[in-house]
Design an enzyme around this catalytic site. Structure first.
Site, PDB file in Angstrom:
ATOM      1  N   ASP A   5       4.490   2.138  -3.984  1.00 37.21           N
ATOM      2  CA  ASP A   5       3.699   2.805  -5.013  1.00 37.21           C
ATOM      3  C   ASP A   5       3.622   1.831  -6.190  1.00 37.21           C
ATOM      4  OD1 ASP A   5       2.721   4.277  -7.116  1.00 37.21           O
ATOM      5  OD2 ASP A   5       4.157   5.940  -6.905  1.00 37.21           O
ATOM      6  N   LYS A  50     -11.015  -0.399 -15.813  1.00 31.89           N
ATOM      7  CA  LYS A  50     -11.439  -1.695 -15.268  1.00 31.89           C
ATOM      8  C   LYS A  50     -11.815  -2.667 -16.394  1.00 31.89           C
ATOM      9  CE  LYS A  50     -11.150  -1.212 -10.704  1.00 31.89           C
ATOM     10  NZ  LYS A  50     -10.326  -2.097  -9.865  1.00 31.89           N
ATOM     11  N   ASN A 100      -5.883  -5.511  -6.359  1.00 28.20           N
ATOM     12  CA  ASN A 100      -6.993  -4.730  -5.805  1.00 28.20           C
ATOM     13  C   ASN A 100      -6.757  -3.230  -5.877  1.00 28.20           C
ATOM     14  OD1 ASN A 100      -9.260  -4.061  -3.853  1.00 28.20           O
ATOM     15  ND2 ASN A 100      -7.468  -3.408  -2.697  1.00 28.20           N
ATOM     16  N   TYR A 106     -12.381   5.535 -15.220  1.00 27.92           N
ATOM     17  CA  TYR A 106     -12.468   4.395 -14.295  1.00 27.92           C
ATOM     18  C   TYR A 106     -13.027   3.163 -15.010  1.00 27.92           C
ATOM     19  CZ  TYR A 106     -13.842   1.578 -10.244  1.00 27.92           C
ATOM     20  OH  TYR A 106     -13.997   0.548  -9.337  1.00 27.92           O
ATOM     21  N   ASP A 144       0.846  -1.194   0.000  1.00 27.78           N
ATOM     22  CA  ASP A 144       0.000   0.000   0.000  1.00 27.78           C
ATOM     23  C   ASP A 144       0.879   1.240   0.000  1.00 27.78           C
ATOM     24  OD1 ASP A 144      -3.270   0.161   0.795  1.00 27.78           O
ATOM     25  OD2 ASP A 144      -2.146   2.041   0.866  1.00 27.78           O
ATOM     26  N   THR A 173     -15.298   1.384   2.391  1.00 27.85           N
ATOM     27  CA  THR A 173     -13.922   1.525   1.911  1.00 27.85           C
ATOM     28  C   THR A 173     -13.472   2.965   2.103  1.00 27.85           C
ATOM     29  OG1 THR A 173     -14.459   2.226  -0.323  1.00 27.85           O
ATOM     30  CG2 THR A 173     -14.457  -0.144   0.083  1.00 27.85           C
TER      31      THR A 173
END
Ligand code: ZN
Length: 657
Positions: free
Chosen positions: A460, A558, A487, A554, A440, A590
């Site tokens: 990163d 995806k 993820n 986005y 992360d 989240t």
């Protein structure tokens, strides 16, 4: 050797059992005295039974308790007269002895007494301390060990020749009768095993233990056998990931079970693996006889890996031939591999087991190195070690451990692991027994879980060099990679296509798409070597089948990622790697969602927050945990024959259905 006794602390422990607790913890606090259950303590005290009769009870360390953290209930209350009677039997099998020890207790709910309980019973002093102190083993396991012990301790200790722990050792010590034969002695050295001290108070017995071990340490220092040497050479810097993963695959395949493998290339470990006589001295170690070694200084290639596996097979065959029981390859799996470039390599069915093997071997390295400086390391004959290892009680302990968890011995890497779905995936994978590497941007990842089977790395994902470093660290810590959960991603602010800048488009693509390609490419060689086949789970989005206005970057990122996963599924099937995609929707617990944003969004649809959260066909709220559990199951046997699939986890969406 530090004496940790403190009058003020000790005063808080009143009565003999409490005093026993206090000094047991002092012994347990020093790993050079007591390591992973390698010691035990006792106290004899009078106690009234339910009939009002006075009995003498031996409180001895119970199994399953660690001296460093022991409490009063960790001591097994055995009736002393029963133990003394047992000591007089001419013969008793160790299984019968273990049963009789249980029968001797005044409390059937107490832990099973240490198998060395009767040794404590036959020593008449009130407090008895027993450790496997490194300095004592160093002396007894060197050339002229017994003579050195006499030189250091004079008549302060009774010397007991090596006898395997169990009833035979009880008989040997009872025959010596130290209290009568050497009334001046304050302790007893058991060759190739450890040391006992005793006293009328907890402090007296503890002080004597420290003083005796101190004498042994001083002797080693006087003989210039204390400081450990430096490594002769540093291995060429570079990646060890591929050879480590190949080694893990080879050994796991033979064991029939995936193993965690961790490599340690620090100065002490390298210096030992580079010793000219490493093959000789390491093959007679006291703590872990079950390891194979490579002594040539050559790059580790496929051929050498196969050699390790062969050595291991040969070792197994010899052991199996001598064993009265039927051994499995896993029983005989090496726990330590020594390699001049890979360093000290520890293996185990879990990261915690591998860490114990490492710990024990580090002490073994100190013992062997110092004994070699003294004039030569001399361990027990191999037959004694074998008897110890396959001793009936040890075998019974292995059987009690039960079935391993679904992902025991396997390694998973999760990106975006500090929050939301990624964080939940870490929990689901750890719960199934996997060792997990979490990446992360948020430095909090390093502190996410304080346990041996979790490695949190600040990373990163758009930095390819940082990803390569993370893979290398994962391989050195756990031995390879079996599962990859892609993820990490961003969900930018809503913007119509007509107003979307190329800069923003590119940034979204870099994080949500390009970074995943780089990580898949870097992980592929390791996934290919996963003992049970590699698994990749891609966290996609409902926006792939059903995009929404304002989220072009986005949705496109995806969709491209899903297509990348489908092609990878086609290409990597031959390598035994499965690639599947999850499409979550409306997961609100989240980091992307705050209460404020939720309220705004809900209001814009004319809904309450509750209605907005459950606005799907089933009217259920989808949580990070729901997504994570499905991601973990996709890595498990239920999905073992599925690849290239896309599964929604969204409560049912009428545009997708
Ligand atoms: Zn012992």
């Amino acid at each position: 050797m530090q004496n940790r006794w403190n009058d003020q602390d000790a005063a808080a422990f009143t009565g003999p059992l409490a005093q026993r607790v206090y000094t047991s913890r002092l012994l347990g606090a020093d790993p050079s005295l007591v390591l992973h259950g390698g010691g035990n303590t006792s106290v004899k005290a009078a106690q009234k039974n339910i009939f009002g009769e006075e009995e003498t009870i031996l409180y001895v360390k119970g199994s399953g308790w660690d001296l460093a953290t022991i409490e009063a209930p960790g001591f097994s209350p055995c009736r002393l007269p029963t133990l003394l009677k047992l000591a007089k039997l001419s013969e008793l099998s160790d299984t019968d002895m273990a049963r009789e020890l249980l029968v001797s207790m005044t409390n059937p709910a107490a832990p099973a007494p240490s198998v060395e309980a009767i040794l404590h019973a036959i020593l008449p002093q009130t407090f008895v301390d027993h450790t496997h102190a490194d300095a004592i083993i160093t002396l007894t396991n060197s050339v002229d060990g017994e003579a050195r012990i006499r030189e250091v301790f004079g008549d302060q200790v009774v010397i007991v020749p090596y006898v395997m722990p169990g009833f035979k050792l009880v008989r040997a010590i009872a025959a010596l009768d130290p209290a009568r034969a050497a009334p001046q002695a304050i302790g007893m050295v058991l060759l190739n095993h450890g040391i006992f001290s005793w006293g009328e108070t907890a402090k007296e017995s503890y002080d004597r233990m420290i003083d005796l071990v101190d004498l042994a340490e001083d002797y080693l220092k006087r003989k210039s056998a204390w400081t450990l040497p430096a490594a002769a050479f540093r291995p060429a810097s570079g990646t060890l990931a591929a050879p480590l993963a190949a080694l893990r695959k080879g050994i796991s395949t033979l064991a029939g079970f995936p193993l965690i493998l961790s490599a340690h290339t620090d100065e002490v470990a390298l210096a030992f693996t580079q010793r000219a006589n490493v093959a000789l001295v390491s093959q007679q170690g006291p703590a872990t006889p079950d390891h194979v070694i490579r002594t040539k200084r050559v790059p580790l290639v496929g051929r050498e890996v196969a050699q390790y596996a062969q050595d291991y097979k040969a070792y197994f065959d010899t052991q199996a031939a001598r064993s009265p029981q039927k051994l499995t390859m896993l029983d005989a799996a090496p726990r330590v591999i020594l390699d001049p470039e890979l360093g000290l390599v520890a293996l185990g069915r879990s990261a915690a087991d591998a860490a114990i093997a490492e710990d024990i071997y580090r002490h073994t390295i100190e013992i062997i190195t110092r004994a070699e400086t003294l004039g030569g390391y001399r361990a027990l004959p191999v037959t004694d070690l074998f008897d110890m290892e396959y001793w009936e009680l040890e075998q019974a302990k292995l059987k009690r451990q039960g079935a391993p968890k679904a992902f025991a011995g396997e390694v998973a890497l999760v990106t975006g692991a500090a929050s939301g779905i990624g964080k939940a995936c870490v929990v689901s994978l750890l719960a199934r027994g996997a060792a997990v590497v979490g990446l992360d941007l948020n430095p909090a990842i390093t502190e996410l879980h304080k346990r041996k089977d979790f490695l949190g790395l600040t990373c990163d994902v758009t930095d390819e060099a940082a990803l390569a470093t993370a893979i290398e660290q994962a391989a050195r810590r756990f031995g390879g990679l079996d599962m990859l959960v892609l993820n990490a991603g961003i969900f930018p602010a809503s913007r119509p296509v007509a107003e979307l800048s190329s800069t923003e488009w590119t940034r979204v693509m870099q994080i949500n798409l390009d970074a995943n390609l780089a990580l898949m490419r870097l992980a592929h060689p390791l996934l290919k070597l996963a003992p049970r086949g590699g698994r990749v789970v891609v966290i996609g989005s409902k926006n792939v089948p059903a995009p929404g206005p304002g989220q072009s970057a986005y949705s496109a990122s995806k969709a491209a990622l899903t297509q990348l996963a489908r092609v990878a599924a086609l290409e990597w099937g031959a390598d035994g790697i499965r690639v599947n995609t999850l499409h979550p929707n409306a997961v609100f617990d989240t980091a992307l969602w705050t209460e404020e944003i939720l309220q705004k969004r809900a209001a814009s649809y004319g809904l309450t927050v509750e209605q907005y959260k459950t606005n799907n066909v089933l009217h259920v709220e989808v949580t990070s945990r729901d997504v994570a559990e499905l991601a973990a199951e996709m890595c498990g046997p239920l999905f073992s024959k599925t690849t290239g699939a896309q599964v929604p986890v969204d409560g049912g969406n009428d545009r997708v259905i």
